[in-house]
Design a protein around this motif. Sequence first.
Motif, PDB file in Angstrom:
ATOM      1  N   LEU A 241       0.794  -1.229   0.000  1.00  0.00           N
ATOM      2  CA  LEU A 241       0.000   0.000   0.000  1.00  0.00           C
ATOM      3  C   LEU A 241       0.830   1.284   0.000  1.00  0.00           C
ATOM      4  CD1 LEU A 241      -3.096  -0.780   2.260  1.00  0.00           C
ATOM      5  CD2 LEU A 241      -3.043  -0.352  -0.195  1.00  0.00           C
ATOM      6  N   PRO A 242       1.947   1.365   0.744  1.00  0.00           N
ATOM      7  CA  PRO A 242       2.743   2.601   0.685  1.00  0.00           C
ATOM      8  C   PRO A 242       3.228   2.933  -0.723  1.00  0.00           C
ATOM      9  CG  PRO A 242       3.396   1.277   2.563  1.00  0.00           C
ATOM     10  CD  PRO A 242       2.465   0.432   1.753  1.00  0.00           C
ATOM     11  N   GLY A 243       3.706   1.930  -1.447  1.00  0.00           N
ATOM     12  CA  GLY A 243       4.156   2.173  -2.816  1.00  0.00           C
ATOM     13  C   GLY A 243       3.015   2.548  -3.734  1.00  0.00           C
ATOM     14  N   LEU A 244       1.873   1.880  -3.558  1.00  0.00           N
ATOM     15  CA  LEU A 244       0.701   2.219  -4.372  1.00  0.00           C
ATOM     16  C   LEU A 244       0.224   3.637  -4.069  1.00  0.00           C
ATOM     17  CD1 LEU A 244      -1.281  -1.148  -4.082  1.00  0.00           C
ATOM     18  CD2 LEU A 244       0.085  -0.344  -6.012  1.00  0.00           C
ATOM     19  N   ALA A 245       0.312   4.048  -2.780  1.00  0.00           N
ATOM     20  CA  ALA A 245      -0.090   5.409  -2.402  1.00  0.00           C
ATOM     21  C   ALA A 245       0.831   6.444  -3.040  1.00  0.00           C
ATOM     22  CB  ALA A 245      -0.080   5.558  -0.880  1.00  0.00           C
ATOM     23  N   ALA A 246       2.135   6.167  -3.048  1.00  0.00           N
ATOM     24  CA  ALA A 246       3.081   7.081  -3.685  1.00  0.00           C
ATOM     25  C   ALA A 246       2.808   7.176  -5.187  1.00  0.00           C
ATOM     26  CB  ALA A 246       4.508   6.611  -3.429  1.00  0.00           C
ATOM     27  N   SER A 247       2.544   6.049  -5.815  1.00  0.00           N
ATOM     28  CA  SER A 247       2.222   6.035  -7.252  1.00  0.00           C
ATOM     29  C   SER A 247       0.952   6.820  -7.527  1.00  0.00           C
ATOM     30  CB  SER A 247       2.063   4.590  -7.739  1.00  0.00           C
ATOM     31  OG  SER A 247       3.230   3.842  -7.506  1.00  0.00           O
ATOM     32  N   ALA A 248      -0.050   6.632  -6.658  1.00  0.00           N
ATOM     33  CA  ALA A 248      -1.310   7.360  -6.815  1.00  0.00           C
ATOM     34  C   ALA A 248      -1.088   8.858  -6.690  1.00  0.00           C
ATOM     35  CB  ALA A 248      -2.322   6.887  -5.770  1.00  0.00           C
ATOM     36  N   MET A 249      -0.236   9.259  -5.752  1.00  0.00           N
ATOM     37  CA  MET A 249       0.046  10.686  -5.565  1.00  0.00           C
ATOM     38  C   MET A 249       0.702  11.284  -6.812  1.00  0.00           C
ATOM     39  SD  MET A 249       2.467  12.551  -2.729  1.00  0.00           S
ATOM     40  CE  MET A 249       3.962  11.993  -3.568  1.00  0.00           C
ATOM     41  N   TYR A 250       1.722  10.606  -7.346  1.00  0.00           N
ATOM     42  CA  TYR A 250       2.391  11.099  -8.554  1.00  0.00           C
ATOM     43  C   TYR A 250       1.417  11.163  -9.737  1.00  0.00           C
ATOM     44  CZ  TYR A 250       6.949  10.668  -6.301  1.00  0.00           C
ATOM     45  OH  TYR A 250       8.025  10.823  -5.465  1.00  0.00           O
ATOM     46  N   ALA A 251       0.590  10.160  -9.884  1.00  0.00           N
ATOM     47  CA  ALA A 251      -0.365  10.131 -10.995  1.00  0.00           C
ATOM     48  C   ALA A 251      -1.406  11.231 -10.845  1.00  0.00           C
ATOM     49  CB  ALA A 251      -1.043   8.757 -11.071  1.00  0.00           C
ATOM     50  N   PHE A 252      -1.899  11.428  -9.626  1.00  0.00           N
ATOM     51  CA  PHE A 252      -2.922  12.449  -9.388  1.00  0.00           C
ATOM     52  C   PHE A 252      -2.370  13.848  -9.659  1.00  0.00           C
ATOM     53  CE2 PHE A 252      -5.508  15.391  -7.019  1.00  0.00           C
ATOM     54  CZ  PHE A 252      -6.792  14.891  -7.127  1.00  0.00           C
ATOM     55  N   ILE A 253      -1.220  14.156  -9.070  1.00  0.00           N
ATOM     56  CA  ILE A 253      -0.644  15.495  -9.228  1.00  0.00           C
ATOM     57  C   ILE A 253      -0.258  15.748 -10.680  1.00  0.00           C
ATOM     58  CG2 ILE A 253       1.310  16.963  -8.593  1.00  0.00           C
ATOM     59  CD1 ILE A 253       1.248  15.645  -5.839  1.00  0.00           C
ATOM     60  N   GLY A 254       0.322  14.727 -11.334  1.00  0.00           N
ATOM     61  CA  GLY A 254       0.723  14.888 -12.728  1.00  0.00           C
ATOM     62  C   GLY A 254      -0.444  15.157 -13.666  1.00  0.00           C
ATOM     63  N   SER A 255      -1.563  14.479 -13.453  1.00  0.00           N
ATOM     64  CA  SER A 255      -2.736  14.674 -14.316  1.00  0.00           C
ATOM     65  C   SER A 255      -3.546  15.895 -13.894  1.00  0.00           C
ATOM     66  CB  SER A 255      -3.630  13.429 -14.268  1.00  0.00           C
ATOM     67  OG  SER A 255      -4.066  13.188 -12.944  1.00  0.00           O
ATOM     68  N   TRP A 256      -3.513  16.229 -12.611  1.00  0.00           N
ATOM     69  CA  TRP A 256      -4.338  17.330 -12.113  1.00  0.00           C
ATOM     70  C   TRP A 256      -3.878  18.685 -12.648  1.00  0.00           C
ATOM     71  CZ3 TRP A 256      -8.834  18.159  -9.918  1.00  0.00           C
ATOM     72  CH2 TRP A 256      -9.087  19.380  -9.313  1.00  0.00           C
ATOM     73  N   SER A 257      -2.580  18.883 -12.729  1.00  0.00           N
ATOM     74  CA  SER A 257      -2.054  20.199 -13.112  1.00  0.00           C
ATOM     75  C   SER A 257      -1.671  20.304 -14.587  1.00  0.00           C
ATOM     76  CB  SER A 257      -0.832  20.531 -12.250  1.00  0.00           C
ATOM     77  OG  SER A 257       0.161  19.540 -12.394  1.00  0.00           O
ATOM     78  N   GLU A 258      -1.883  19.251 -15.372  1.00  0.00           N
ATOM     79  CA  GLU A 258      -1.504  19.256 -16.785  1.00  0.00           C
ATOM     80  C   GLU A 258      -2.358  20.264 -17.568  1.00  0.00           C
ATOM     81  OE1 GLU A 258       0.134  19.007 -20.190  1.00  0.00           O
ATOM     82  OE2 GLU A 258       0.958  17.823 -18.535  1.00  0.00           O
ATOM     83  N   THR A 259      -1.689  21.122 -18.326  1.00  0.00           N
ATOM     84  CA  THR A 259      -2.391  22.178 -19.070  1.00  0.00           C
ATOM     85  C   THR A 259      -2.201  22.049 -20.575  1.00  0.00           C
ATOM     86  OG1 THR A 259      -2.040  23.685 -17.211  1.00  0.00           O
ATOM     87  CG2 THR A 259      -2.704  24.673 -19.296  1.00  0.00           C
ATOM     88  N   ALA A 260      -0.948  21.862 -21.018  1.00  0.00           N
ATOM     89  CA  ALA A 260      -0.653  21.868 -22.456  1.00  0.00           C
ATOM     90  C   ALA A 260      -1.432  20.797 -23.207  1.00  0.00           C
ATOM     91  CB  ALA A 260       0.847  21.686 -22.676  1.00  0.00           C
ATOM     92  N   GLN A 261      -1.426  19.562 -22.697  1.00  0.00           N
ATOM     93  CA  GLN A 261      -2.152  18.486 -23.377  1.00  0.00           C
ATOM     94  C   GLN A 261      -3.666  18.726 -23.324  1.00  0.00           C
ATOM     95  OE1 GLN A 261      -0.579  14.352 -22.837  1.00  0.00           O
ATOM     96  NE2 GLN A 261       0.688  15.306 -21.249  1.00  0.00           N
TER      97      GLN A 261
END
Length: 434
Positions: A354-374
């Motif tokens: 779960l800790p690794g999955l939580a870290a992956s979820a955080m990176y995926a969420f932040i990366g997709s949440w703030s994406e503007t150009a695409q």
Amino acid sequence: MARKKGKKIISSTVFYIFVAGIATVIILPIYFLVSISFMSDQEAYDWPIALAPAFSNTFLLQQSDDIPGGFLISVYSRSKKDFSVIFDSDDLGKMIDFVNRKTSSKIPKSLLEEKIQELNQITAQNKAQITELKKQLKEENINISRLNRDIVKAKQKLKLIDPEDETFREIRENYEKQLEVKTQEKSLAEERIAQIEKKLREIGGVTFKVRKNIFASYITFFRVTSDSVGALLRSIQVALLTVLISLSIGGMAGYAFARYVFKGKNMLKLSVLFVRMFPGIAIAMPMVIILAQMGFYDKPIGLSLVYSVGQIGMTTWITASIFMGISVELEEAAQVFGTSRWGAFFKVTLPLALPGLAASAMYAFIGSWSETAQAIVLTQFNPTFPVVIYQTLVGTKGMINLVAAGSVTLAFPAVLFTMIIRRYILQMWGGVRV
């Protein structure tokens, strides 16, 4: 011994200064962004800008010299340490609306009418003195205009004279003296004007305070932007779908890399990161045609699929490392006690991962949440929230308080999501036990 202790103190001091410097560089921009988001238009464009937003505004009401029966309203500027004129009108409704937009303070009409009555009484009592002061103010303003013209003429004449030419030395010195005298006279005139205006405020104006709506920039942002609430909900939907797709595919790939041995494993593991070497916008352009053919263009699911392309590789690497750290003997022991391979995975391996999955979820969420150009390329009528903020930045011609309010709103869900899963992330670093 004392020398070693001295070196240790110096190294500790340097380290803490370095850490404090990094923290300041990170925290200060965030602080000013949040602070500006709570400021009114008038505060945001005062220079130097205030360190913190005000919770109330002080207004000065005076009779207008240009509009018969009208009134002049000014607001106190903390940066200039003086009142700044913001509106001159005989229509109280327009005045209240304009002041509300400019300062985020809605003046009650009853209060304004009460202050007008008070102003009329004061001006009636000091009518002769006010008339004399206004006459002096007019004369001083005319004097300032004359001095400005003389200063400009003197500067233009000095430009025509070569400073290295000794022939016109006396003429140049004469013009320099004239310029110095006129500049001093202008400074004295400005001081007299400031004193007259201060006196006029005392005997010909009334001041009052009104509480400010500190959330006005946020309210205005959602009013002036089209479909901002819908865009916010779409961004949440896109981010959650991206997390789901990335964890599903990347998690299974990470488990396969950790548990199975096959030919070309290391090369394949490295190749999943190749897609991150390309700019996101380069992937978005050809994806427009593909998504249009699939019927996913300008839809959250289409954006999620494109965002997941880059996030799956990162998720694969993180989860592979986590699964490799979980002993395979634990799964085998669970199977010995009667559970299936799937049961061992869901009851033993997955909770430990779960800790690794939580870290992956955080990176995926932040990366997709703030994406503007695409998102700009892949949406047309259903933009995400970062696109709305970008359009606001372009469309409002630099209204920084509105852009700051939108940026803080954009950051809040990402911070909230990180706070929710922080327990598992800290566990991965050894800080918390499940």
